[in-house]
Scaffold this motif. Structure first.
Motif, PDB file in Angstrom:
ATOM      1  N   LEU A 104       0.874  -1.099   0.162  1.00 24.88           N
ATOM      2  CA  LEU A 104      -0.127  -0.073  -0.120  1.00 24.88           C
ATOM      3  C   LEU A 104       0.795   1.090  -0.028  1.00 24.88           C
ATOM      4  O   LEU A 104       0.403   2.518  -0.477  1.00 24.88           O
ATOM      5  N   ARG A 105       2.017   1.101   0.356  1.00 22.65           N
ATOM      6  CA  ARG A 105       2.933   2.255   0.651  1.00 22.65           C
ATOM      7  C   ARG A 105       3.018   3.034  -0.675  1.00 22.65           C
ATOM      8  O   ARG A 105       2.729   4.516  -0.339  1.00 22.65           O
ATOM      9  N   PRO A 106       3.526   2.355  -1.665  1.00 25.29           N
ATOM     10  CA  PRO A 106       3.414   3.506  -3.127  1.00 25.29           C
ATOM     11  C   PRO A 106       2.187   4.436  -3.152  1.00 25.29           C
ATOM     12  O   PRO A 106       2.349   5.350  -3.762  1.00 25.29           O
ATOM     13  N   ALA A 107       1.030   3.913  -2.904  1.00 23.52           N
ATOM     14  CA  ALA A 107      -0.291   4.686  -3.219  1.00 23.52           C
ATOM     15  C   ALA A 107      -0.517   5.825  -1.925  1.00 23.52           C
ATOM     16  O   ALA A 107      -0.950   6.765  -2.186  1.00 23.52           O
ATOM     17  N   MET A 108      -0.177   4.988  -0.732  1.00 25.83           N
ATOM     18  CA  MET A 108      -0.622   6.001   0.423  1.00 25.83           C
ATOM     19  C   MET A 108       0.283   7.163   0.775  1.00 25.83           C
ATOM     20  O   MET A 108       0.007   8.195   1.406  1.00 25.83           O
ATOM     21  N   ILE A 109       1.569   6.999   0.524  1.00 25.55           N
ATOM     22  CA  ILE A 109       2.698   8.035   0.492  1.00 25.55           C
ATOM     23  C   ILE A 109       2.188   9.398  -0.157  1.00 25.55           C
ATOM     24  O   ILE A 109       2.021  10.546   0.414  1.00 25.55           O
ATOM     25  N   PRO A 110       1.783   9.203  -1.507  1.00 24.42           N
ATOM     26  CA  PRO A 110       1.516  10.690  -2.085  1.00 24.42           C
ATOM     27  C   PRO A 110      -0.057  10.862  -1.345  1.00 24.42           C
ATOM     28  O   PRO A 110      -0.112  12.135  -1.575  1.00 24.42           O
ATOM     29  N   ALA A 111      -0.613  10.129  -1.336  1.00 25.44           N
ATOM     30  CA  ALA A 111      -1.958  10.462  -0.554  1.00 25.44           C
ATOM     31  C   ALA A 111      -1.706  11.390   0.830  1.00 25.44           C
ATOM     32  O   ALA A 111      -2.365  12.325   0.750  1.00 25.44           O
ATOM     33  N   ALA A 112      -0.943  10.848   1.464  1.00 23.13           N
ATOM     34  CA  ALA A 112      -0.357  11.295   2.577  1.00 23.13           C
ATOM     35  C   ALA A 112       0.018  12.784   2.624  1.00 23.13           C
ATOM     36  O   ALA A 112      -0.255  13.675   3.043  1.00 23.13           O
ATOM     37  N   VAL A 113       0.865  12.837   1.473  1.00 24.28           N
ATOM     38  CA  VAL A 113       1.449  14.400   1.256  1.00 24.28           C
ATOM     39  C   VAL A 113       0.458  15.207   0.819  1.00 24.28           C
ATOM     40  O   VAL A 113       0.214  16.374   1.086  1.00 24.28           O
ATOM     41  N   TYR A 114      -0.439  14.648  -0.215  1.00 23.37           N
ATOM     42  CA  TYR A 114      -1.404  15.496  -0.404  1.00 23.37           C
ATOM     43  C   TYR A 114      -2.530  16.177   0.679  1.00 23.37           C
ATOM     44  O   TYR A 114      -2.909  17.249   0.936  1.00 23.37           O
ATOM     45  N   GLY A 115      -2.744  15.182   1.655  1.00 22.60           N
ATOM     46  CA  GLY A 115      -3.695  15.242   2.816  1.00 22.60           C
ATOM     47  C   GLY A 115      -2.773  16.391   3.766  1.00 22.60           C
ATOM     48  O   GLY A 115      -3.301  17.123   4.188  1.00 22.60           O
TER      49      GLY A 115
END
Lengths: 318, 334
Positions: free
Chosen positions: B249-260
């Motif tokens: 999940l990391r590759p998808a969640m890190i950009p999402a976390a940055v966006y958040g």
């Protein structure tokens, strides 16, 4: 509880099913609670602030909706006019930002050139820069552009021309118009569109373009005939995301616009809160909130996969 | 001849990317970079309301050097309870603490919803996205009501829970007025008032569904064979979660976390309406304070200096987050 995300094909035991259902329902209750609160309020015929919590409408009254549609504000502007202003502003900004952004996104995604890194940072920084930070200079800049009718009935466009006596009747002020606000909104819409589209273009395999190049297509032909058609779904999503953002915008509009005939739906909603909140009937505020939120909600739910895909693919590669 | 032609072609292809960028930079030149430079100039002046008409051409406009910046940094502005570094610290903590809560919650709920054979899965997925689509203004008004001292649902709920433990007193927690931090010393230098916790709760409601949708997409792309193989090797559900689900999940969640993070960092509408930065500016973000400077105090010179500082902060945040997302890219490739 199986937390691995997938059970490998076997049936879910009943006790586990029930346990998960309870968890899901509890989450659902917390999600729906504020939404039901506002929906219930909008169906109420009482205008006062509710002293008790009601989450399921006791009565279904459309009085509030009717009043909002009939006479949304104290100003002489009708609901269709508000809707028109909101729509033209959000759609206009969305389209203009998209048209300008797509070629920039293509350049960042496909070409290697000297200033690439620097230019990309320049484009993306406004994303982190709140619109308020640039609002004063934009206000002053656009406030200079005015159309005036002089005494001798001639038209002067400031700052390029002035009337002979230096005065004149104000006909149009770019700052105090939907055009001006639209331009100011584009300042933040554009970087977002570039970011979102660039991320998507990065995910389109290069092989197609390379094949086109072998067939003798130049970069422009590749762009128009291969990249644009492939990016169509993402163009739609980017447009829609810009549209939602500006559909709800009220800070810039409130700062720039002074004529009631230019007001938008979001401004009207904002007007119902804050310092005038006590004089505003709560059921009408709720009804207006539902009206503003509903169209966006429907499209968002329909497009959620593409929207989320767009946002995250935009961030994968800096 | 042929050589000359190919050389001209290279020149042209070197220019091409700049041509594609031209429209964007022309527009941004006028509506982004010009205002930015203007702000930099204004930030060194005593620009006030009376200068609005003539702008930089006003005869009485004075250059004050770095005074505006120094005033901001040394809390010398005649504004009550303003300390730049406290606001900055709070702003970072606010964005960080939101992401720290939203991402795991989103992943966990997405994982639950991804359980094979779960009833009503689609309905849950459709309804859980609703918080994202409600206008921030409406969200803020509803939650302000929920945390109302007298009529709010939160105090009523706490009273009911208190009742189970034998406490029959009605609860009157003043969520937005109380300036005393409930957990003293939790964030040294920037006391977190009850208003912060109220905002965290409301923004949690707003924030996790997005993370959950991102995680759902990523979960569905994980091949099932991996779990089957792990099962054969005797891995428990929890082990599978940590060793397969989380890394993939990391590759998808890190950009999402940055966006958040960037979204929370500048969450103007929501904070402005819920607390207005109060009480005693304890929940003020950089953006809300910038808005106050322009809209209410009308100190345009100070506001411009503040905007320039925000710009610098944004640049640092951007460079750091860009690093982080690049790291993901390498992760995927390696």
């Amino acid at each position: 509880m199986n937390t691995s995300g997938q059970t490998s094909g076997r049936n879910l035991p009943l006790w586990r099913q029930l346990l998960l259902q309870i968890v899901c329902l509890a989450i659902l209750a917390s999600v729906m609670f504020p939404i039901m609160y506002i929906v219930t309020l909008s169906f109420s015929s009482k205008t006062t602030r509710p002293s008790q919590l009601e989450l399921i409408p006791k009565e279904i009254s459309f009085v509030a909706y009717q009043q909002v549609l009939d006479r949304p504000t104290a100003n002489p502007i009708t609901f269709p006019e508000l809707l028109k202003n909101s729509f033209l502003l959000s759609a206009g900004v969305g389209v203009v930002a998209l048209l300008i952004a797509v070629s920039a996104a293509y350049a960042f995604s496909r070409f290697k050139f000297k200033l690439r890194e620097v230019l990309m940072v320049l484009v993306f920084i406004p994303l982190l820069m709140p619109a308020v930070g640039l609002s004063t200079p934009l206000y002053l800049l656009m406030n200079q552009i005015q159309v005036k009718e002089c005494k001798d009935k001639s038209i002067a466009i400031q700052p390029f021309m002035t009337c002979e006596d230096g005065k004149g009747k104000l006909k149009f002020n770019l700052r105090d118009s939907l055009w001006g606000v639209g331009i100011a909104m584009t300042a933040s819409a554009l970087p977002f569109a570039v970011w979102n589209l660039k991320g998507y273009l990065d995910t389109i395999p290069k092989e197609l373009e390379e094949a086109a190049a072998i067939d003798g297509a130049d970069a422009n032909q590749t762009f128009w005939q291969i990249v644009i058609p492939l990016a169509m779904p993402q163009l739609a999503v980017t447009f829609f995301l810009g549209f939602i953002g500006h559909w709800q915008e009220f800070v810039l509009t409130w700062l720039f616009l002074s004529q009631p005939e230019d007001y938008t739906l979001a401004m009207t909603l904002y007007n119902m809160t804050g310092q005038y909140a006590n004089s505003v009937p709560w059921n009408r505020f709720a009804a207006m909130a539902v009206i503003v939120a509903l169209p966006v909600a429907v499209v968002y739910i329909a497009l959620q996969k593409q929207i989320v895909g767009g946002i995250t693919s935009g961030a994968v590669k800096g | 001849m042929a050589i000359a032609k190919s050389k001209r072609k290279t020149n042209k292809s070197q220019l091409l990317p700049y041509l594609y960028l031209l429209p964007a930079f022309l527009v941004m030149g006028v509506i982004t970079f010009y205002p930015l430079i203007y702000q930099v100039i204004v930030s060194f002046t005593n620009f006030e309301t009376k200068h609005l008409l003539l702008g930089l051409k006003s005869p009485e406009l004075e250059f004050v050097g770095f005074k505006n910046y120094i005033d901001i940094f040394t809390a010398a502005l005649p504004v009550e309870n303003f300390n730049f570094f406290r606001v900055l610290e709070f702003n970072f903590w606010w964005a960080l603490s939101n992401v720290i809560l939203h991402v795991p919650a989103g992943v966990l709920i997405a994982t639950i919803l991804n359980t094979e054979g779960l009833w009503l899965k689609r309905i849950y997925r459709a309804l859980y996205i609703l918080p994202v689509v409600v206008p921030p203004l409406v969200v803020a008004v509803v939650w302000t009501n929920i945390f109302d001292e007298r009529y709010g649902a939160m105090n009523q709920l706490l009273a009911i829970i208190g009742g189970w433990f034998g406490n029959t007193d009605p609860v009157f927690i003043r969520w937005f007025e109380d300036v005393k931090p409930p957990i003293p010393g939790f964030l040294p230098g920037a006391p977190l008032t009850l208003a912060y916790y109220a905002m965290m709760i409301a923004n949690f409601w707003l924030g996790w569904p997005f993370m959950s949708v991102v995680a759902t997409g990523a979960l569905q792309s994980i091949p099932k064979d991996l779990y089957e193989a792990a099962e054969i090797d005797g891995a428990t559900g929890i082990q599978q979660f940590w060793n397969i689900t989380v890394p993939l999940l990391r590759p998808a969640m890190i950009p999402a976390a940055v966006y958040g993070f960037t979204l929370s960092f500048n969450l103007f509408n929501f904070v402005f309406f819920m607390t207005g930065g109060g009480p005693a500016r304890s929940t003020e973000l950089l953006v809300t304070f910038a808005y106050n400077l322009v809209r209410n105090l009308r100190w345009y010179g100070v506001a411009a200096a503040f905007a320039v500082i925000i710009f610098a902060v944004a640049l640092v945040v951007f460079l750091i987050t860009n690093r982080i997302t690049r790291a993901t890219q390498n992760y995927q490739e390696g």
